[in-house]
Design a protein around this motif. Structure first.
Motif, short mmCIF file in Angstrom:
data_model
loop_
_atom_site.label_atom_id
_atom_site.label_comp_id
_atom_site.label_asym_id
_atom_site.label_seq_id
_atom_site.Cartn_x
_atom_site.Cartn_y
_atom_site.Cartn_z
N ALA A 171 0.84 -1.20 0.00
CA ALA A 171 0.00 0.00 0.00
C ALA A 171 0.87 1.25 0.00
O ALA A 171 1.86 1.34 0.74
CB ALA A 171 -0.92 0.01 1.22
N TYR A 198 0.42 5.70 -0.14
CA TYR A 198 -0.59 6.71 0.17
C TYR A 198 -0.26 8.00 -0.58
O TYR A 198 0.85 8.53 -0.47
CB TYR A 198 -0.65 6.95 1.68
N LEU A 219 -2.14 -4.39 2.32
CA LEU A 219 -3.57 -4.64 2.50
C LEU A 219 -3.88 -6.04 1.97
O LEU A 219 -3.41 -6.43 0.91
CB LEU A 219 -4.40 -3.61 1.74
N ILE A 271 -3.56 4.44 -2.37
CA ILE A 271 -4.73 4.89 -1.62
C ILE A 271 -4.80 6.41 -1.71
O ILE A 271 -3.89 7.11 -1.26
CB ILE A 271 -4.66 4.45 -0.15
N CYS A 276 -5.73 9.70 -0.50
CA CYS A 276 -6.11 10.24 0.81
C CYS A 276 -6.96 11.51 0.72
O CYS A 276 -7.36 12.06 1.76
CB CYS A 276 -4.86 10.51 1.64
N LEU A 319 -12.55 1.66 3.64
CA LEU A 319 -12.07 1.13 2.37
C LEU A 319 -13.19 0.52 1.53
O LEU A 319 -13.04 0.38 0.30
CB LEU A 319 -10.97 0.09 2.62
N THR A 340 -13.54 0.56 -2.97
CA THR A 340 -13.16 -0.73 -3.56
C THR A 340 -13.16 -0.69 -5.09
O THR A 340 -12.38 -1.39 -5.73
CB THR A 340 -14.09 -1.85 -3.07
N ILE A 358 -9.87 0.73 -6.13
CA ILE A 358 -8.82 -0.26 -5.89
C ILE A 358 -8.86 -1.36 -6.94
O ILE A 358 -7.84 -1.77 -7.49
CB ILE A 358 -8.96 -0.86 -4.47
N VAL A 407 -11.65 -5.97 2.20
CA VAL A 407 -10.28 -5.49 2.43
C VAL A 407 -10.01 -5.53 3.92
O VAL A 407 -10.86 -5.16 4.74
CB VAL A 407 -10.09 -4.04 1.92
N ASP A 415 -10.39 -2.94 7.29
CA ASP A 415 -11.51 -2.37 6.53
C ASP A 415 -11.57 -0.85 6.62
O ASP A 415 -12.28 -0.20 5.85
CB ASP A 415 -12.84 -2.97 6.98
N THR A 416 -10.80 -0.26 7.57
CA THR A 416 -10.78 1.19 7.74
C THR A 416 -9.36 1.66 8.03
O THR A 416 -8.64 1.03 8.81
CB THR A 416 -11.70 1.64 8.89
N LEU A 417 -8.97 2.76 7.40
CA LEU A 417 -7.66 3.36 7.65
C LEU A 417 -7.85 4.63 8.48
O LEU A 417 -8.71 5.46 8.15
CB LEU A 417 -6.97 3.72 6.33
#
Length: 327
Positions: free
Chosen positions: A55, A57, A74, A98, A100, A115, A119, A122, A135, A138-140
């Motif tokens: 991953a 960012y 991920l 990703i 941001c 996330l 999807t 992605i 994923v 599931d959350t960043l």
């Protein structure tokens, strides 16, 4: 045995046991076509499989720094054609970007990206027919702080030994000698230097120029450079000696002093490449009249006030000289 096998596949055999070449060729061509058709049909179907992607960012705020560690990979469950999945198996360390800019604020300086909401983006990075089912995580979450910068010195960590008769001929040069550190203000504030990875050299008998990476334990800060060039000048050394006159400092007006001896032998080590540069004028041997009371005797210690930078292991003989004072 060969005739039996050929008979099973319906390939006629002559009385002499020779196979008709054309029919054998036709059989194998048909077999290859069948295998290819089976693979084509099989790989055209959709399958579900789990993959782990690196991953990265992008579009992070430029005026703020992250103070929490983000996952560097991920794990995803995705559905795609067999062709796409097979291609992914061959791609090592595929990276997913990703974005941001879609972060949502949770409170104050805490932001997050669910996330499941990205999807589709992605999946398009993975393959045109890929569909991301889940994923992990599931959350960043992104915790931000003020960004700070400062310049700190580079500290070389090294273990260096030299072959017999060889020594360091000049000071070790590290380029760059300073590096800029940037990141979260609290993290940057506590950094006063940056260390290199250990440089280990045994029995050096020639000059060395080597790139050494910085030791980056703290993942919450960045560096303006990821490595330094270390230059070590190594030369063969030999021992030399010469006579140097001894002078007196702090002698009161109206007094004179005689020294015995009035010259000393200075022994030193010098690189063979610099041996012709050495002469007595580069050394200054002195005794201090003010030390007479401290010495409480008839001899004064000889000290070297000047010596060339390219010699080392300097010794004076004798270390003390006798004196007679006259008014």
């Amino acid at each position: 045995m060969r005739n039996i096998i050929l008979s099973i596949f319906g390939i006629p055999v002559s009385r002499t046991g020779q196979v008709r070449g054309r029919k054998i060729s036709a059989f194998f061509i048909c077999l290859l076509i069948a295998i290819f058709s089976w693979l084509l049909i099989t790989l055209s179907r959709d399958y579900t499989q789990r993959f782990r992607f690196m991953a990265s960012y992008v579009n992070l705020p430029k005026d703020r720094a992250i103070v929490n560690l983000l996952p560097d990979s991920l794990e995803m469950s995705l559905t795609a054609s067999g062709f796409s999945l097979l291609n992914l198996k061959w791609e090592e360390n595929k990276s997913i970007h990703i974005d941001c800019s879609v972060m949502r604020m949770k409170k104050d300086s805490l932001y997050y990206i669910p996330l499941a909401s990205v999807t589709d983006r992605i999946g398009r990075q993975i393959s045109s027919d890929a569909r991301v089912l889940s994923v992990q995580p599931d959350t960043l979450f992104f915790n931000f702080s003020r960004k700070a910068r400062k310049v700190v010195p580079v500290r070389l960590i090294s273990t260096i030994t030299y072959a017999k008769q060889f020594q360091l001929a000049d000071s070790i040069r590290v380029t760059p000698s300073v590096v800029e550190v940037y990141g979260a203000e609290d993290e940057v504030k506590g950094i006063s230097f940056v260390e290199t990875q250990p440089l280990i050299v045994y029995n050096a008998d020639k000059s060395i120029s080597r790139k050494v990476a910085f030791n980056t334990h703290n993942k919450l800060v960045g560096l303006s450079s990821d490595s330094a060039l270390v230059s070590i000048t190594v030369d063969e050394f030999t021992e030399g000696s010469l006579e140097v006159p001894v002078s007196v400092i702090n002698l009161p007006e109206g007094y004179s002093i005689r020294l015995f001896p009035d010259k000393v032998t200075v022994k030193y080590k010098v690189a063979i490449s610099n041996i012709e540069k050495v002469n007595a004028d580069l050394f200054r041997a002195v005794v201090d009249y003010a030390e007479i009371k401290k010495e409480n005797g008839s001899r004064l210690r000889v000290e070297l006030f000047d010596q060339p930078s390219f010699v080392n292991s300097v010794r004076v003989n004798p270390e003390k000289v006798e004196f007679i004072i006259r008014k």
